[in-house]
Design a protein around this motif. Structure first.
Motif, PDB file in Angstrom:
ATOM      1  N   PRO A  79       4.411  -5.716  -1.346  1.00 53.60           N
ATOM      2  CA  PRO A  79       4.208  -4.509  -1.908  1.00 53.60           C
ATOM      3  C   PRO A  79       3.805  -3.569  -0.717  1.00 53.60           C
ATOM      4  O   PRO A  79       3.347  -3.922   0.328  1.00 53.60           O
ATOM      5  N   PRO A  80       4.258  -2.085  -1.225  1.00 54.09           N
ATOM      6  CA  PRO A  80       3.735  -1.215  -0.115  1.00 54.09           C
ATOM      7  C   PRO A  80       2.143  -0.967   0.216  1.00 54.09           C
ATOM      8  O   PRO A  80       1.710  -1.356  -0.783  1.00 54.09           O
ATOM      9  N   LEU A  81       2.169  -0.469   1.345  1.00 53.49           N
ATOM     10  CA  LEU A  81       0.423  -0.535   1.796  1.00 53.49           C
ATOM     11  C   LEU A  81      -0.224   0.898   0.974  1.00 53.49           C
ATOM     12  O   LEU A  81      -1.288   0.604   0.508  1.00 53.49           O
ATOM     13  N   CYS A  82       0.569   1.780   0.664  1.00 56.52           N
ATOM     14  CA  CYS A  82       0.007   2.896  -0.174  1.00 56.52           C
ATOM     15  C   CYS A  82      -0.077   2.618  -1.492  1.00 56.52           C
ATOM     16  O   CYS A  82      -0.524   3.420  -2.514  1.00 56.52           O
ATOM     17  N   GLY A  83       0.615   1.678  -1.912  1.00 60.27           N
ATOM     18  CA  GLY A  83       0.530   1.511  -3.650  1.00 60.27           C
ATOM     19  C   GLY A  83       1.704   1.941  -4.336  1.00 60.27           C
ATOM     20  O   GLY A  83       1.761   1.763  -5.436  1.00 60.27           O
ATOM     21  N   ARG A  84       2.409   2.820  -3.709  1.00 61.34           N
ATOM     22  CA  ARG A  84       3.463   3.329  -4.292  1.00 61.34           C
ATOM     23  C   ARG A  84       4.585   2.327  -4.331  1.00 61.34           C
ATOM     24  O   ARG A  84       5.319   1.748  -3.523  1.00 61.34           O
ATOM     25  N   ASP A  85       5.158   2.230  -5.854  1.00 60.68           N
ATOM     26  CA  ASP A  85       6.247   1.332  -6.038  1.00 60.68           C
ATOM     27  C   ASP A  85       7.617   1.802  -5.279  1.00 60.68           C
ATOM     28  O   ASP A  85       7.856   2.960  -5.441  1.00 60.68           O
ATOM     29  N   HIS A  86       8.271   1.078  -4.517  1.00 61.04           N
ATOM     30  CA  HIS A  86       9.478   1.315  -3.935  1.00 61.04           C
ATOM     31  C   HIS A  86      10.370   1.880  -4.902  1.00 61.04           C
ATOM     32  O   HIS A  86      11.449   3.003  -4.441  1.00 61.04           O
ATOM     33  N   LEU A  87      10.863   1.326  -5.869  1.00 59.34           N
ATOM     34  CA  LEU A  87      11.974   1.571  -6.771  1.00 59.34           C
ATOM     35  C   LEU A  87      11.638   2.935  -7.554  1.00 59.34           C
ATOM     36  O   LEU A  87      12.400   4.051  -7.532  1.00 59.34           O
ATOM     37  N   VAL A  88      10.200   3.366  -7.762  1.00 59.26           N
ATOM     38  CA  VAL A  88       9.895   4.686  -8.125  1.00 59.26           C
ATOM     39  C   VAL A  88      10.245   5.468  -7.056  1.00 59.26           C
ATOM     40  O   VAL A  88      10.950   6.790  -7.603  1.00 59.26           O
TER      41      VAL A  88
END
Length: 142
Positions: A79-88
């Motif tokens: 998962p990304p460090l900042c919590g933002r979903d990659h697909l989104v």
């Protein structure tokens, strides 16, 4: 078709939309070219902030399925460090359509070996095989 007749200032030619992908910036130029003599044709783009990227056609269905699965498993396991979903993020304006994020797949080589082994087992491969396929895809254009 209405655009073929030229009504209401519509253009006589329309581009066909075959992929959708948010590159993260405003694209300023697109060029279809070969990066090496006799190499595969790619679409190279530049953005207003100076990024350079490329769209590379995947030649076989096996490669497309493999990289799509790799991308899916990387989204789950890394998962990304900042919590933002990659697909989104990649679907910011329109849902991603028929594009595999090569930069995201390249993150596989930066993962700890235990994570690499975990993901590659789900793909029924060894971590070295996954790295080799990533390298082969990269070498197709350079």
């Amino acid at each position: 078709w209405m655009w073929e007749r030229g009504y209401l200032n519509s253009a006589p030619q329309k581009a066909e939309e075959i992929v959708q992908y948010h590159v993260g910036d405003m694209v300023t130029s697109l060029t279809k070219t070969e990066l090496t003599p006799g190499g595969q044709e790619v679409i190279v783009y530049t953005t207003i902030m100076g990024s350079v990227g490329s769209f590379v056609p995947v030649q076989s269905r096996d490669d497309a399925d493999f990289f799509q699965l790799l991308e899916m498993h990387l989204r789950q396991e890394n998962p990304p460090l900042c919590g933002r979903d990659h697909l989104v993020y990649r679907s910011y304006y329109h849902p991603v359509k028929d594009v595999i994020d090569g930069d995201f797949c390249e993150l596989f080589t930066t993962l700890p070996y235990s994570k690499q082994r975990e993901i590659s087992e789900q793909l029924d491969r060894q971590p070295e095989d996954v790295c080799k396929r990533l390298e082969d895809m990269r070498n197709k254009i350079m």
